[in-house]
Design a protein around this motif. Structure first.
Motif, PDB file in Angstrom:
ATOM      1  N   ASP A 174      -7.909  39.250  26.299  1.00 32.02           N
ATOM      2  CA  ASP A 174      -7.414  37.956  26.789  1.00 32.02           C
ATOM      3  C   ASP A 174      -5.764  38.054  26.974  1.00 32.02           C
ATOM      4  O   ASP A 174      -5.013  38.545  26.569  1.00 32.02           O
ATOM      5  CB  ASP A 174      -7.754  36.672  25.632  1.00 32.02           C
ATOM      6  N   ARG A 213      -7.773  27.017  29.363  1.00 35.53           N
ATOM      7  CA  ARG A 213      -8.454  28.419  29.656  1.00 35.53           C
ATOM      8  C   ARG A 213      -8.709  28.520  31.220  1.00 35.53           C
ATOM      9  O   ARG A 213      -9.429  27.653  31.907  1.00 35.53           O
ATOM     10  CB  ARG A 213      -9.663  28.473  28.903  1.00 35.53           C
ATOM     11  N   LEU A 214      -8.284  29.805  31.693  1.00 36.75           N
ATOM     12  CA  LEU A 214      -8.680  30.303  32.863  1.00 36.75           C
ATOM     13  C   LEU A 214      -9.799  31.239  32.817  1.00 36.75           C
ATOM     14  O   LEU A 214      -9.359  32.629  32.601  1.00 36.75           O
ATOM     15  CB  LEU A 214      -7.502  30.729  33.868  1.00 36.75           C
ATOM     16  N   ARG A 215     -10.919  30.971  33.039  1.00 37.21           N
ATOM     17  CA  ARG A 215     -11.898  32.109  32.647  1.00 37.21           C
ATOM     18  C   ARG A 215     -12.247  33.143  33.430  1.00 37.21           C
ATOM     19  O   ARG A 215     -11.853  33.095  34.668  1.00 37.21           O
ATOM     20  CB  ARG A 215     -13.316  31.191  32.721  1.00 37.21           C
ATOM     21  N   GLY A 216     -12.109  34.384  33.016  1.00 37.93           N
ATOM     22  CA  GLY A 216     -12.105  35.681  33.610  1.00 37.93           C
ATOM     23  C   GLY A 216     -10.882  36.025  34.070  1.00 37.93           C
ATOM     24  O   GLY A 216     -10.985  37.056  35.004  1.00 37.93           O
ATOM     25  N   ARG A 217      -9.691  35.264  33.869  1.00 35.00           N
ATOM     26  CA  ARG A 217      -8.479  35.606  34.680  1.00 35.00           C
ATOM     27  C   ARG A 217      -7.604  36.513  33.751  1.00 35.00           C
ATOM     28  O   ARG A 217      -6.507  36.966  33.786  1.00 35.00           O
ATOM     29  CB  ARG A 217      -7.746  34.616  34.757  1.00 35.00           C
ATOM     30  N   ASP A 265     -10.259  36.446  29.228  1.00 39.27           N
ATOM     31  CA  ASP A 265      -9.588  35.027  29.756  1.00 39.27           C
ATOM     32  C   ASP A 265      -8.308  34.883  29.824  1.00 39.27           C
ATOM     33  O   ASP A 265      -7.436  35.560  29.047  1.00 39.27           O
ATOM     34  CB  ASP A 265     -10.350  33.943  29.020  1.00 39.27           C
ATOM     35  N   GLN A 266      -7.652  33.977  30.523  1.00 36.52           N
ATOM     36  CA  GLN A 266      -6.130  33.833  30.422  1.00 36.52           C
ATOM     37  C   GLN A 266      -6.140  32.372  29.723  1.00 36.52           C
ATOM     38  O   GLN A 266      -6.777  31.297  30.371  1.00 36.52           O
ATOM     39  CB  GLN A 266      -5.466  33.829  31.820  1.00 36.52           C
ATOM     40  N   TYR A 267      -5.282  32.349  28.878  1.00 32.66           N
ATOM     41  CA  TYR A 267      -5.099  31.208  28.193  1.00 32.66           C
ATOM     42  C   TYR A 267      -3.649  30.461  28.691  1.00 32.66           C
ATOM     43  O   TYR A 267      -2.641  31.321  28.502  1.00 32.66           O
ATOM     44  CB  TYR A 267      -5.208  30.947  26.768  1.00 32.66           C
TER      45      TYR A 267
END
Length: 317
Positions: free
Chosen positions: A223, A265-269, A278-280
């Protein structure tokens, strides 16, 4: 027949761990290996070393040897007890890196060694020892970890010289770093470790990945965390803001009435993988400075308009 002190032969304490025994064995084999040793008694020494290692590297054999050996010292006359009966269940040479040795009468009197499969295994050319594995760290950027890369590196590996002494040489390698690697992950390069002896295989090289610190991102596993500054009006009214990610810029919707510390949250980033991280995005409201009379008046109007006390719960008012 004289008692043989296998611990003394390898130069280790009776309390030595299996790893300490293995290291002592490798050091002595490098010194007395027939391919490199200049010692006159190298062949006899290597037989004694291998016999000692054959016993001490195996938990069952070592335990049996220790039960007999507590009352004996090297050089004393030795006769196994009349009721002593130890037979191998797994044969010989199973843990021996050289592939077999010619065991002494002392060894055979203790363990009742069977001779099947042992003939013709004492030639010097059969003394083989695999090279040791080596470990090193490789520091890469977060972008390299995300996309994957190929790095040219220089590593220092050990190998014995013609006298059996350890020498170090630099080796240039092109290493493919797979996408999605994380800190602490190890990449194995087969056969790129220390050189073997007597035709033995080389050891392996293990590269432990270390991710470099980044100016904007923080990494936890796969993450990614990014602190995103926003204005008070973007937080209050909501907005759509361009946000950087390792895979490129995306538009992020900021909900109305957002607060500092809120995570989106940006899922899968995050870092790639199965599943990907993910990217938070952590919101941080930044208040502009009031440097003009007009700006100060605006803040005064806000103070008069909003009956808001952020310390109400803290102060109990």
């Amino acid at each position: 027949m004289e008692y043989k002190d296998y611990y003394q032969t390898l130069g280790v304490e009776r309390s030595a761990t299996t790893e300490e025994i293995k290291k002592a064995y490798r050091r002595l084999v490098r010194k007395y290996h027939p391919d490199v040793s200049q010692e006159k008694d190298a062949e006899q020494k290597i037989k004694e070393i291998n016999e000692a290692y054959e016993v001490l590297q195996d938990a069952e054999k070592r335990a049996a040897y220790d039960r007999l050996g507590a009352q004996w010292k090297a050089g004393q006359e030795f006769h196994p007890p009349p009721d002593w009966d130890f037979n191998f269940s797994s044969g010989f040479g199973s843990g021996n890196a050289t592939g077999g040795v010619d065991f002494s009468d002392f060894f055979e009197s203790i363990f009742k060694a069977q001779r099947s499969g042992r003939q013709g295994r004492t030639q010097q050319s059969h003394f083989r020892m695999q090279g040791e594995d080596q470990h090193t760290q490789l520091s890469i950027s977060l972008e390299e970890a995300y996309h994957g890369t190929t790095r040219s590196i220089q590593v220092q590996v050990s190998e014995p010289d013609s006298h059996g002494r350890t020498q170090y040489k630099n080796r240039a390698l092109n290493v493919k770093i797979p996408a999605g690697v994380t800190t602490g992950q190890k990449i194995r390069l087969a056969g790129q470790g220390s050189a073997g002896m007597g035709g033995g295989a080389n050891g392996d090289l293990y590269l432990e990945i270390q991710l470099q610190a980044h100016n904007f991102y923080r990494v936890e596993g796969k993450d990614i965390y990014l602190t995103l500054p926003i204005t008070p009006w973007e937080a209050a009214l909501g907005a759509t803001i361009a946000v950087p990610t390792l895979g490129g810029q995306v538009d992020l919707k900021i909900p109305a009435d957002s607060q500092s510390g809120q995570k989106l949250r940006l899922r899968g980033r995050g870092l790639t993988g199965k599943p990907a991280g993910d990217q938070y995005v952590v919101l941080q409201i930044v208040t502009p400075r009031a440097t003009t009379e007009k700006e100060r008046h605006f803040y005064k109007t806000m103070a008069d308009t909003f009956p808001f006390d952020p310390r109400k719960d803290l102060l109990g008012t």
